[in-house]
Scaffold this motif. Structure first.
Motif, PDB file in Angstrom:
ATOM      1  N   GLU A  91       5.825   7.982  -5.020  1.00 59.22           N
ATOM      2  CA  GLU A  91       4.719   6.896  -4.367  1.00 59.22           C
ATOM      3  C   GLU A  91       5.587   5.726  -3.723  1.00 59.22           C
ATOM      4  O   GLU A  91       6.463   5.160  -4.358  1.00 59.22           O
ATOM      5  CB  GLU A  91       3.942   6.276  -5.616  1.00 59.22           C
ATOM      6  CG  GLU A  91       2.693   5.373  -5.057  1.00 59.22           C
ATOM      7  CD  GLU A  91       1.818   5.208  -6.314  1.00 59.22           C
ATOM      8  OE1 GLU A  91       0.602   4.852  -5.798  1.00 59.22           O
ATOM      9  OE2 GLU A  91       2.188   5.198  -7.254  1.00 59.22           O
ATOM     10  N   ASP A 121       6.155   3.449   0.223  1.00 55.13           N
ATOM     11  CA  ASP A 121       5.932   2.956   1.708  1.00 55.13           C
ATOM     12  C   ASP A 121       6.763   3.961   2.249  1.00 55.13           C
ATOM     13  O   ASP A 121       8.086   3.844   2.360  1.00 55.13           O
ATOM     14  CB  ASP A 121       6.196   1.800   1.950  1.00 55.13           C
ATOM     15  CG  ASP A 121       6.089   1.186   3.529  1.00 55.13           C
ATOM     16  OD1 ASP A 121       6.766   1.935   4.183  1.00 55.13           O
ATOM     17  OD2 ASP A 121       5.490   0.022   3.589  1.00 55.13           O
ATOM     18  N   GLU A 124       0.878  -1.279   0.105  1.00 56.68           N
ATOM     19  CA  GLU A 124      -0.023  -0.162  -0.025  1.00 56.68           C
ATOM     20  C   GLU A 124       0.942   1.212  -0.039  1.00 56.68           C
ATOM     21  O   GLU A 124       1.133   1.974   0.913  1.00 56.68           O
ATOM     22  CB  GLU A 124      -0.800  -0.099   1.184  1.00 56.68           C
ATOM     23  CG  GLU A 124      -1.928  -1.239   1.408  1.00 56.68           C
ATOM     24  CD  GLU A 124      -3.010  -1.071   2.328  1.00 56.68           C
ATOM     25  OE1 GLU A 124      -3.336  -0.113   2.788  1.00 56.68           O
ATOM     26  OE2 GLU A 124      -3.282  -1.973   2.800  1.00 56.68           O
ATOM     27  N   GLU A 127       6.685  14.825  -4.728  1.00 60.06           N
ATOM     28  CA  GLU A 127       6.252  13.496  -4.125  1.00 60.06           C
ATOM     29  C   GLU A 127       6.724  12.336  -5.065  1.00 60.06           C
ATOM     30  O   GLU A 127       6.668  12.294  -6.014  1.00 60.06           O
ATOM     31  CB  GLU A 127       4.792  13.428  -3.513  1.00 60.06           C
ATOM     32  CG  GLU A 127       4.351  14.598  -2.925  1.00 60.06           C
ATOM     33  CD  GLU A 127       2.921  14.686  -2.490  1.00 60.06           C
ATOM     34  OE1 GLU A 127       2.430  14.793  -1.605  1.00 60.06           O
ATOM     35  OE2 GLU A 127       2.150  14.432  -3.460  1.00 60.06           O
ATOM     36  N   GLU A 157       1.862   5.152  -0.768  1.00 54.98           N
ATOM     37  CA  GLU A 157       1.228   6.472  -0.624  1.00 54.98           C
ATOM     38  C   GLU A 157       2.152   7.514  -1.083  1.00 54.98           C
ATOM     39  O   GLU A 157       3.458   7.262  -1.311  1.00 54.98           O
ATOM     40  CB  GLU A 157       0.654   6.697   0.662  1.00 54.98           C
ATOM     41  CG  GLU A 157       1.800   6.886   1.691  1.00 54.98           C
ATOM     42  CD  GLU A 157       1.261   6.798   3.141  1.00 54.98           C
ATOM     43  OE1 GLU A 157       1.587   7.617   3.611  1.00 54.98           O
ATOM     44  OE2 GLU A 157       0.699   5.898   3.693  1.00 54.98           O
ATOM     45  N   TRP A 158       1.568   8.601  -1.517  1.00 55.53           N
ATOM     46  CA  TRP A 158       2.514   9.883  -1.968  1.00 55.53           C
ATOM     47  C   TRP A 158       2.899  10.447  -0.621  1.00 55.53           C
ATOM     48  O   TRP A 158       2.284  10.799   0.166  1.00 55.53           O
ATOM     49  CB  TRP A 158       1.502  10.744  -2.821  1.00 55.53           C
ATOM     50  CG  TRP A 158       0.977  10.247  -4.176  1.00 55.53           C
ATOM     51  CD1 TRP A 158      -0.033   9.478  -4.146  1.00 55.53           C
ATOM     52  CD2 TRP A 158       1.637   9.966  -5.102  1.00 55.53           C
ATOM     53  NE1 TRP A 158      -0.208   9.239  -5.597  1.00 55.53           N
ATOM     54  CE2 TRP A 158       0.920   9.512  -6.190  1.00 55.53           C
ATOM     55  CE3 TRP A 158       3.089  10.314  -5.532  1.00 55.53           C
ATOM     56  CZ2 TRP A 158       1.448   9.165  -7.391  1.00 55.53           C
ATOM     57  CZ3 TRP A 158       3.611   9.965  -6.794  1.00 55.53           C
ATOM     58  CH2 TRP A 158       2.703   9.454  -7.923  1.00 55.53           C
TER      59      TRP A 158
END
Length: 184
Positions: A82, A84, A49, A80, A51-52
């Motif tokens: 992507e 973990d 999973e 940013e 995230e940015w």
């Protein structure tokens, strides 16, 4: 190890005892190796999973985790990636620690942009591009565990990123992290 460290603390040594110092250094080294191996074992092979996360914040947080010995950090990339966040922070921290520990004297470490990712470079003495730096157990430092860059490679692989070693513009080491999803 905890028992040995506790017993060492209880020793009543009046003067600087060379043997006690040697035991203390050995226990510290074993602790470092154990921590690195545990990190490697806990990380796993996939990121489920992502995230940015802001690159500059990630780099600065990782820098705060490293004993920098007068080294400086320069983050010249914005935006940013992507990832973990915990594992990406570990990637940065291990690259920063490598730069600090494998150079004589303070270095400047730079996190910069690439078209397809980011790079982490230093202005130190460089690194042999032909060596197996990403292999478990490879270290050029007398007190190195040889696990830090293996962790970096594992984290990059888990994210689906590429990882290459080249020479920095200043003659130090440069680690290119490629195939990274990013946005401004």
């Amino acid at each position: 190890m905890n028992v040995a460290a506790s017993a060492l603390e209880l020793l009543d040594v009046e003067d600087d005892n060379e043997m006690v110092a040697k035991i203390d250094r050995s226990l510290d080294r074993m602790s470092d190796i154990i921590e690195d191996v545990l990190t490697l074992a806990r990380e796993g092979r996939a990121v489920h999973e992502p995230e940015w996360v802001a690159i500059d914040s990630l780099a600065e947080e990782a820098w705060a985790d490293v004993a920098t010995d007068g080294a400086t950090l320069s983050v010249t990339v914005t935006g940013e990636i992507e990832a973990d966040p915990t594992r990406a922070r570990d990637l940065f921290a291990n690259l920063f620690r490598n730069a600090v520990e494998h150079n004589d004297g303070p270095v400047t470490v730079t996190v910069g942009p690439r078209d397809d990712g980011i790079y982490v470079a230093d202005d130190g003495t460089g690194i042999d591009e032909e060596s197996d730096v990403f292999e478990m157990g490879h270290s050029t430092a007398d007190d190195g565990t040889g696990i830090g860059l293996a962790i970096v490679a594992q984290i990059a692989d888990a994210h689906g990123w590429g990882l290459d070693l080249t020479e920095s513009e200043d003659g130090g080491a440069r680690f290119d992290v490629t195939d990274v999803a990013s946005r401004e």
